[in-house]
Motif scaffolding. Structure first.
Motif, mmCIF file in Angstrom:
data_model
loop_
_atom_site.group_PDB
_atom_site.id
_atom_site.type_symbol
_atom_site.label_atom_id
_atom_site.label_comp_id
_atom_site.label_asym_id
_atom_site.label_seq_id
_atom_site.Cartn_x
_atom_site.Cartn_y
_atom_site.Cartn_z
ATOM 1 N N VAL A 1 0.840 -1.200 0.000
ATOM 2 C CA VAL A 1 0.000 0.000 0.000
ATOM 3 C C VAL A 1 0.878 1.253 0.000
ATOM 4 O O VAL A 1 0.759 2.134 -0.870
ATOM 5 C CB VAL A 1 -0.961 -0.005 1.201
ATOM 6 N N SER A 2 1.782 1.320 0.965
ATOM 7 C CA SER A 2 2.658 2.492 1.051
ATOM 8 C C SER A 2 3.881 2.382 0.166
ATOM 9 O O SER A 2 4.568 3.372 -0.101
ATOM 10 C CB SER A 2 3.104 2.686 2.498
ATOM 11 N N PHE A 3 4.178 1.175 -0.306
ATOM 12 C CA PHE A 3 5.347 0.871 -1.124
ATOM 13 C C PHE A 3 6.629 1.317 -0.426
ATOM 14 O O PHE A 3 7.510 1.983 -0.993
ATOM 15 C CB PHE A 3 5.235 1.516 -2.511
ATOM 16 N N THR A 4 6.713 0.920 0.845
ATOM 17 C CA THR A 4 7.898 1.219 1.655
ATOM 18 C C THR A 4 8.352 -0.048 2.371
ATOM 19 O O THR A 4 7.563 -0.982 2.586
ATOM 20 C CB THR A 4 7.605 2.301 2.706
ATOM 21 N N VAL A 5 9.629 -0.071 2.755
ATOM 22 C CA VAL A 5 10.163 -1.187 3.537
ATOM 23 C C VAL A 5 9.708 -1.008 4.976
ATOM 24 O O VAL A 5 9.993 0.023 5.605
ATOM 25 C CB VAL A 5 11.696 -1.242 3.457
ATOM 26 N N THR A 6 8.990 -1.980 5.505
ATOM 27 C CA THR A 6 8.446 -1.854 6.863
ATOM 28 C C THR A 6 9.179 -2.702 7.894
ATOM 29 O O THR A 6 9.147 -2.376 9.088
ATOM 30 C CB THR A 6 6.961 -2.244 6.880
#
Length: 762
Positions: A387-392
């Motif tokens: 969804v955010s297209f980030t490494v979590t």
């Protein structure tokens, strides 16, 4: 190594010397009558002793055989008629069938002589007699107690048939004349319950069988079985040994016979002009038919059956290292090293991108909105939120300092499977390591089947035969994707080695068919699932009257469909034979007195294995029921019983009678006569009437076994096979019962049981 006298043995554990067990005859008789109400028939239930006869006439009796406590239970084992020249072990063992050593056994070697799981019986005066072994009693008798449980010391009675046995001790381990076996089952394995006893493999064993090799698609690299069209798509490279033909491209095969329906060899290059291109990795299916795939170095194409060339785009940047379906129709996720992008397949435009700390291969879990990147070189696993297209999150990959194999997600559970060297690391959807699966080869690919809940892993041999760890053969393993337990027998894949490319998998929904590539051999192997017979319906013990119709039903499922053959044992399960023509699920026949005590079972067979129902016992009583009072009736019955020994009737289907002839004494007038010699057994009958008139007697000389007949206080003659030996008193159960009846006074009616034949239908 065979020990000599004075050397501790290596067979089942040796016994404690039991304490005194002597009881007076009257006391034993009173106990027996207290347990069995006068006039009641003795039923063959779980607590009733069961007996079997050995090859040399030995008689073994076990106090309980069904519904035993899996955690442990004490049982009494008695024997008589054993030879006095060799020692025996008494133990719970895997029953490997007639003329095969019962092994392994519960108990193992016991150096203290205090084993509770097995007993060692030796001839009187044997060097081991004393603290290590118990001597036989008179007539080769013994009376011991052992503690058995369903699992231990390499034995698991949930997977294999088990019996309480006698077998020759370590000094004569090849002697099968001492083998006497009585099958036992534990709670949850009762006769008549589904499952059955697997002979060569456990009932319901799943395995996969190679049935075809497809060589019509060059050097296969990747597979996809289309969910709608059911066509098999193959991404292929060129085989080095076919220089006259360039076999690169995307193939569409018939999954049944492997015939190529289409070959799409052309795809747009950097300039947009079509050129011969390898189909390196398939991203996913298109609706209805067709696939999206990656072709080197930076091409993303799509094609379906019937196309002459693929449509596609050439991306800017570095080489594509992985590809998967995108989050919206018409898009794909593409890894170019550590850079993850979502692009439009029609234009090649990137809608969004993220750079992860490291890695080049990934697996997408759209149901949970995650992409998992494996960075084997750094020993890390990165999670990207879709969804955010980030490494979590970032997690450790333990022991990942080696060759990367694959990364796949289980769509049903969200678990992440990472192949590294000769292991597969399984993480749950939160990134917690939950299981490490170890193989003997290199982990190369995994596929999941949601319908069956199975995970399939293909392992490839390294291919370097100078390495002792390599043998040029790969392996297919199947696991339960929830418990990670093996769900099928491992399958060897000869010649599937990794020198010319990594193997890949495709699984038909339901798991009935699996396709495995072998790039080194230029083939795709089609495997089909097979299942050894699993009993779904089984018969239970039956009590019938002579002349009644018996119907026994047994059914099993398996792949291929199993055939059935009914078998009968006339000797307490020591030997079995098939009934002629009995090949249907229902066995029907008319009960006959000679079949009393016969045991029946159904045996199911297919290509995978053989499974049997647990043996059931048929009890047949006389059709006329109970006995009459009076001397003349008693005399007649006693005389008939005495003279009748041998095979004189036929029973179930395919059975014929055999045995010695006999002549019964006619005692209807009080006289008697003597029967002629028979083939086996000895029978005596006597009866008197209330007024003191004498009955008749008959005898038949034979090889082994004895039956007591006759009446007490004017009762009609009765005949029953001898029960378990009471070693301390030297009396059989039935003789003590009759003695007790005499002690209690005349007029007691002993329940008349069906006559048991010592010979008959064989």
């Amino acid at each position: 190594m065979t020990p000599t006298p004075g050397t501790p043995p290596t067979g089942p554990g040796r016994p404690r010397r039991p304490g005194p067990r002597r009881l007076s005859a009257a006391a034993v008789a009173a106990l027996l009558l207290a347990a069995v109400p006068a006039g009641a028939a003795m039923s063959a239930d779980a607590a009733t002793p069961k007996s079997a006869t050995g090859p040399e006439g030995q008689k073994l009796t076990v106090s309980a055989t069904t519904g035993l406590d899996p955690a442990g239970e004490k049982i009494r084992v008695t024997g008589e008629g054993y030879g006095l020249k060799s020692g025996i072990y008494v133990a719970l063992c895997k029953d490997n069938g007639a003329n095969r050593v019962p092994s392994p056994c519960l108990g193992g070697a016991d150096m203290s002589g205090g084993s509770k799981n097995s007993q060692w019986i030796v001839p009187p005066g044997d060097p081991y007699e004393g603290e290590l072994a118990l001597p036989f009693g008179p007539g080769g008798t013994f009376d011991v107690e052992i503690e058995i449980r369903s699992k231990g010391d390499g034995l698991d009675c949930a997977d294999v048939p088990c019996s309480v046995v006698t077998r020759a001790d370590h000094r004569a381990s090849g002697d099968r004349t001492q083998d006497v076996r009585i099958p036992v089952t534990f709670a949850g394995q009762e006769p008549g319950e589904p499952g059955g006893e697997g002979v060569d493999v456990p009932a319901g064993t799943v395995s996969y069988k190679p049935v075809a090799d497809f060589t019509s698609a060059g050097k296969p690299l990747d597979l996809l079985l289309h969910p709608d069209s059911k066509k098999l798509y193959v991404g292929a490279d060129n085989l080095p040994d076919t220089a006259d033909v360039d076999e690169r491209g995307l193939y569409v095969l018939n999954p049944e016979d492997g015939k190529a329906e289409s070959w799409i060899s052309q795809a747009p290059g950097p300039t947009g002009e079509p050129r011969a291109s390898t189909a390196a990795r398939i991203s996913g299916p298109l609706p209805g038919d067709g696939v999206v795939y990656h072709y080197p170095l930076r091409g993303v194409g799509s094609a379906k059956a019937g196309d002459t060339a693929a449509s596609g785009v050439w991306l800017a940047g570095s080489t594509i290292t992985d590809i998967a379906p995108g989050t919206a129709p018409g898009t794909v996720l593409v890894a170019q090293g550590a850079k993850l992008s979502e692009i439009v397949t029609a234009t090649g435009a990137a809608t969004r991108s993220v750079t992860v700390p490291g890695g080049s291969r990934f697996a997408a879990d759209h149901a949970r909105g995650a992409v998992w990147f494996s960075d084997v070189a750094a020993g890390k696993l990165h999670r990207v939120d879709l969804v955010s297209f980030t490494v979590t999150d970032t997690f450790d990959l333990p022991g990942a300092d080696g060759m990367a194999g694959f990364i796949q997600t289980d769509p049903a559970t969200g678990a992440v499977w990472v192949g590294v060297n000769r292991s597969v690391l399984v993480f749950d959807a939160t990134g917690t390591l939950v299981k490490t699966l170890i193989g003997k080869d290199l982990a190369r690919d995994a596929a999941f089947d949601a319908e069956s809940g199975r995970a399939f892993v293909v392992w490839q041999d390294g291919g370097d035969l100078s390495d002792p760890a390599n043998d040029n053969n790969g392996t297919l393993t199947v696991y339960d994707s929830a418990t990670f337990a093996p769900a099928a027998k491992d399958l060897s894949l000869p010649g599937n080695q990794s020198q010319l490319g990594a193997a890949s998998l495709a699984v038909e929904p339901g798991g009935a068919t699996v396709f495995v590539t072998s790039p080194a051999e230029g083939k795709i192997t089609r495997l089909i699932r097979q299942v050894s017979p699993l009993v779904t319906q089984a018969p239970a013990d039956r009590s019938m009257k002579a002349g009644e119709e018996v119907a026994l039903t047994a059914r099993a499922e398996g792949t291929p469909e199993p055939s059935v053959r009914w078998q009968v044992s006339t000797g307490g399960s020591q030997t079995w034979r098939e009934l002629d023509g009995a090949t249907e699920p229902v066995l029907t026949f008319t009960a006959k007195s000679a079949q009393d005590g016969y045991r029946y079972r159904a045996e199911f067979r297919n290509d995978v294995g053989t499974t049997r129902t647990a043996p059931i016992t048929l009890t047949v009583t006389e059709a006329t029921g109970g006995a009459e009072n009076g001397g003349q009736n008693g005399g007649a019955t006693g005389g008939d019983s005495g003279g009748d020994s041998g095979g004189d009737s036929s029973g179930g289907p395919g059975e014929t009678s055999s045995g010695g002839s006999s002549t019964g004494g006619d005692a209807s007038t009080g006289g008697g006569s003597t029967g002629s010699s028979g083939s086996s057994g000895s029978t005596s009958g006597s009866s008197g009437d209330a007024s003191g008139a004498s009955g008749s007697s008959g005898s038949s000389a034979g090889g082994a076994g004895s039956t007591v007949g006759g009446g007490v206080g004017g009762a009609s003659g009765t005949e029953t096979t001898s029960g378990g030996s009471l070693a301390a008193t030297g009396l059989t159960v039935i003789s003590v019962t009759l003695l007790s009846a005499a002690l209690l006074g005349g007029g007691l009616l002993i329940h008349r049981r069906a006559r048991r034949r010592t010979t008959g239908l064989v």
